[in-house]
Design a protein around this motif. Structure first.
Motif, PDB file in Angstrom:
ATOM      1  N   THR A  78      -1.110  -3.067  -5.745  1.00 50.56           N
ATOM      2  CA  THR A  78      -1.032  -3.965  -4.586  1.00 50.56           C
ATOM      3  C   THR A  78      -1.355  -5.387  -5.059  1.00 50.56           C
ATOM      4  N   PHE A  79      -1.195  -6.362  -4.169  1.00 50.32           N
ATOM      5  CA  PHE A  79      -1.362  -7.765  -4.572  1.00 50.32           C
ATOM      6  C   PHE A  79      -2.813  -8.205  -4.531  1.00 50.32           C
ATOM      7  N   ARG A  80      -3.463  -7.853  -3.439  1.00 48.77           N
ATOM      8  CA  ARG A  80      -4.791  -8.419  -3.224  1.00 48.77           C
ATOM      9  C   ARG A  80      -5.878  -7.458  -3.699  1.00 48.77           C
TER      10      ARG A  80
ATOM     11  N   GLY B 265       0.793  -1.226   0.000  1.00 52.58           N
ATOM     12  CA  GLY B 265       0.000   0.000   0.000  1.00 52.58           C
ATOM     13  C   GLY B 265       0.822   1.271   0.000  1.00 52.58           C
TER      14      GLY B 265
ATOM     15  N   GLU C 200       0.460   4.703  -4.263  1.00 51.13           N
ATOM     16  CA  GLU C 200       0.353   6.061  -4.808  1.00 51.13           C
ATOM     17  C   GLU C 200       1.539   6.426  -5.719  1.00 51.13           C
TER      18      GLU C 200
ATOM     19  N   GLU D 211      -6.600   5.968   6.198  1.00 47.19           N
ATOM     20  CA  GLU D 211      -6.255   6.934   5.151  1.00 47.19           C
ATOM     21  C   GLU D 211      -5.256   6.299   4.202  1.00 47.19           C
ATOM     22  N   SER D 212      -5.035   6.938   3.075  1.00 48.23           N
ATOM     23  CA  SER D 212      -3.957   6.503   2.193  1.00 48.23           C
ATOM     24  C   SER D 212      -2.623   6.776   2.897  1.00 48.23           C
TER      25      SER D 212
ATOM     26  N   GLY E 291       0.040   0.329   4.972  1.00 49.03           N
ATOM     27  CA  GLY E 291      -0.331  -0.262   3.690  1.00 49.03           C
ATOM     28  C   GLY E 291      -0.071  -1.741   3.534  1.00 49.03           C
ATOM     29  N   THR E 292      -0.535  -2.511   4.497  1.00 47.69           N
ATOM     30  CA  THR E 292      -0.423  -3.965   4.352  1.00 47.69           C
ATOM     31  C   THR E 292      -1.711  -4.621   4.828  1.00 47.69           C
ATOM     32  N   SER E 293      -2.096  -5.690   4.118  1.00 42.55           N
ATOM     33  CA  SER E 293      -3.319  -6.396   4.499  1.00 42.55           C
ATOM     34  C   SER E 293      -3.096  -7.246   5.749  1.00 42.55           C
ATOM     35  N   MET E 294      -1.845  -7.359   6.202  1.00 46.45           N
ATOM     36  CA  MET E 294      -1.505  -8.155   7.399  1.00 46.45           C
ATOM     37  C   MET E 294      -2.039  -9.583   7.266  1.00 46.45           C
TER      38      MET E 294
ATOM     39  N   VAL F  34      -0.142 -11.950   5.366  1.00 44.50           N
ATOM     40  CA  VAL F  34       0.942 -12.852   4.982  1.00 44.50           C
ATOM     41  C   VAL F  34       1.928 -13.013   6.147  1.00 44.50           C
TER      42      VAL F  34
ATOM     43  N   ASN G  20       7.950  -5.064   0.615  1.00 42.14           N
ATOM     44  CA  ASN G  20       7.993  -4.685  -0.794  1.00 42.14           C
ATOM     45  C   ASN G  20       9.333  -5.047  -1.426  1.00 42.14           C
TER      46      ASN G  20
HETATM   47  N1  APR Z   1      -2.098   3.765   0.961  1.00 38.69           N
HETATM   48  C1  APR Z   1      -1.958   2.852   1.940  1.00 38.69           C
HETATM   49  N2  APR Z   1      -2.426   1.599   1.851  1.00 38.69           N
HETATM   50  C2  APR Z   1      -3.060   1.254   0.717  1.00 38.69           C
HETATM   51  C3  APR Z   1      -3.243   2.146  -0.355  1.00 38.69           C
HETATM   52  C4  APR Z   1      -2.739   3.477  -0.201  1.00 38.69           C
HETATM   53  N3  APR Z   1      -2.855   4.402  -1.147  1.00 38.69           N
HETATM   54  N4  APR Z   1      -3.913   1.484  -1.336  1.00 38.69           N
HETATM   55  C5  APR Z   1      -4.142   0.237  -0.898  1.00 38.69           C
HETATM   56  N5  APR Z   1      -3.630   0.089   0.349  1.00 38.69           N
HETATM   57  C6  APR Z   1      -3.654  -1.068   1.234  1.00 38.69           C
HETATM   58  C7  APR Z   1      -4.806  -2.032   1.019  1.00 38.69           C
HETATM   59  O1  APR Z   1      -5.967  -1.574   1.710  1.00 38.69           O
HETATM   60  C8  APR Z   1      -4.244  -3.318   1.610  1.00 38.69           C
HETATM   61  O2  APR Z   1      -4.531  -3.436   2.991  1.00 38.69           O
HETATM   62  O3  APR Z   1      -2.492  -1.823   0.988  1.00 38.69           O
HETATM   63  C9  APR Z   1      -2.738  -3.153   1.423  1.00 38.69           C
HETATM   64  C10 APR Z   1      -2.129  -4.057   0.392  1.00 38.69           C
HETATM   65  O4  APR Z   1      -2.271  -5.383   0.806  1.00 38.69           O
HETATM   66  P1  APR Z   1      -1.621  -6.560  -0.029  1.00 38.69           P
HETATM   67  O5  APR Z   1      -1.912  -6.349  -1.479  1.00 38.69           O
HETATM   68  O6  APR Z   1      -2.042  -7.828   0.601  1.00 38.69           O
HETATM   69  O7  APR Z   1      -0.055  -6.309   0.154  1.00 38.69           O
HETATM   70  P2  APR Z   1       0.897  -6.748   1.338  1.00 38.69           P
HETATM   71  O8  APR Z   1       0.190  -6.745   2.642  1.00 38.69           O
HETATM   72  O9  APR Z   1       2.135  -5.934   1.196  1.00 38.69           O
HETATM   73  O10 APR Z   1       1.203  -8.238   0.899  1.00 38.69           O
HETATM   74  C11 APR Z   1       2.136  -8.972   1.628  1.00 38.69           C
HETATM   75  O11 APR Z   1       2.034 -10.783   0.063  1.00 38.69           O
HETATM   76  O12 APR Z   1       1.893 -11.329  -2.189  1.00 38.69           O
HETATM   77  C12 APR Z   1       2.705 -11.273  -1.077  1.00 38.69           C
HETATM   78  O13 APR Z   1       5.042 -11.173  -0.960  1.00 38.69           O
HETATM   79  C13 APR Z   1       3.907 -10.422  -1.313  1.00 38.69           C
HETATM   80  O14 APR Z   1       4.946  -8.799   0.113  1.00 38.69           O
HETATM   81  C14 APR Z   1       3.709  -9.282  -0.346  1.00 38.69           C
HETATM   82  C15 APR Z   1       2.896  -9.913   0.754  1.00 38.69           C
END
Ligand code: APR
Length: 226
Positions: A21-23, A12, A16, A211-212, A170-173, A175, A88
């Motif tokens: 993002t992945f999911r 996340g 910007e 927020e972003s 910015g992580t879905s928490m 993984v 990342n």
């Molecule tokens: N600002 C902040 N967060 C954001 C924004 C933004 N502008 N846009 C989206 N997000 C958030 C989403 O709401 C979501 O919670 O970023 C998060 C992205 O989640 P994932 O796509 O699951 O990414 P991440 O948590 O980094 O994934 C973990 O999974 O696929 C594997 O190895 C890969 O490192 C990655 C790991």
């Protein structure tokens, strides 16, 4: 002595800047099933597809820039000892000027051979089938795929143990083991979590800022700086 600010970032924070993002809603990553492009089995089944997938990700990296959230984190080093632990594989924290970045899931700008996961090579170009390391073995991207060990996790856990503040961005928490790092910080320290669609709610010492990354960082800065 400066307080220790530990920052856990996910996809996340780079959204910007233009990196997807992945999911996302369709469950696909840039049109691909994650299992197809981000597992050792996927690589064995179709190495050309997987190499090309990461070649595209690497080429994209040269077209994007850090955003203000990356720059704000770098600037916080004036006031805090900042340790960034990122999921990342981009280099946007480094390009923004952060000096202490641990990559849990590897780095697009590094390669390694398919038989040695401890020796890395700078990688700014495409990797193709037939490209070999100096010892003659096929190269692959230095990416921690699903099902592979996360060698940096122990170092990251130790960093978390000395945190005075934890900031998650910015992580879905979803993984692990990365998401489990939240359990390694000292009990009761302030934890801030910036995400527009947060997977956790504010409770006790956990402050969720829905927020972003760029907007949330401004808010966190006003909360933690003097
Ligand atoms: N600002 C902040 N967060 C954001 C924004 C933004 N502008 N846009 C989206 N997000 C958030 C989403 O709401 C979501 O919670 O970023 C998060 C992205 O989640 P994932 O796509 O699951 O990414 P991440 O948590 O980094 O994934 C973990 O999974 O696929 C594997 O190895 C890969 O490192 C990655 C790991």
């Amino acid at each position: 002595m400066k307080k220790h600010l530990v920052v856990l970032t996910g996809a996340g924070i780079s959204a910007e800047s233009g990196i997807k993002t992945f999911r996302d809603a369709d469950g696909l990553w840039e049109g691909h099933d994650v299992m197809e492009v981000a597992t050792p089995e996927g690589f064995l089944a179709n190495p050309t597809l997987v190499l090309e997938f990461y070649n595209q990700r690497r080429r994209q990296l040269f077209e994007v820039e850090p955003n203000s959230a990356h720059y704000d984190l770098a600037a916080l080093e004036n006031e805090f000892k900042v340790s960034i632990i990122t999921q990342n594989v981009d280099d946007l924290h480094e390009r923004a000027g952060s000096s202490d970045v641990t990559h849990l899931h590897g780095e697009l700008l590094k390669s390694r051979s398919i038989i040695n996961d401890e020796e890395f090579y700078d990688c700014k170009m495409d990797i193709n089938l037939g490209d070999v390391c100096p010892k003659g073995h096929q190269l692959r991207p230095h990416i921690v795929w699903f099902g592979e060990a996360v060698p940096m996790i122990e170092k990251a856990a130790e960093v978390c143990e000395t945190a005075d503040i934890l900031l998650i961005i910015g992580t879905s928490m979803q993984v692990y083991p990365a998401a489990g790092l939240i359990h390694y910080v000292p009990k009761d320290i302030p934890i801030y979590f910036i995400d527009p669609k947060p997977s956790m709610q504010s409770k006790g010492n956990l402050n969720v800022i829905a927020e972003s990354a760029t907007v949330g960082m401004r808010k966190v800065i006003s909360l933690i700086t003097s």
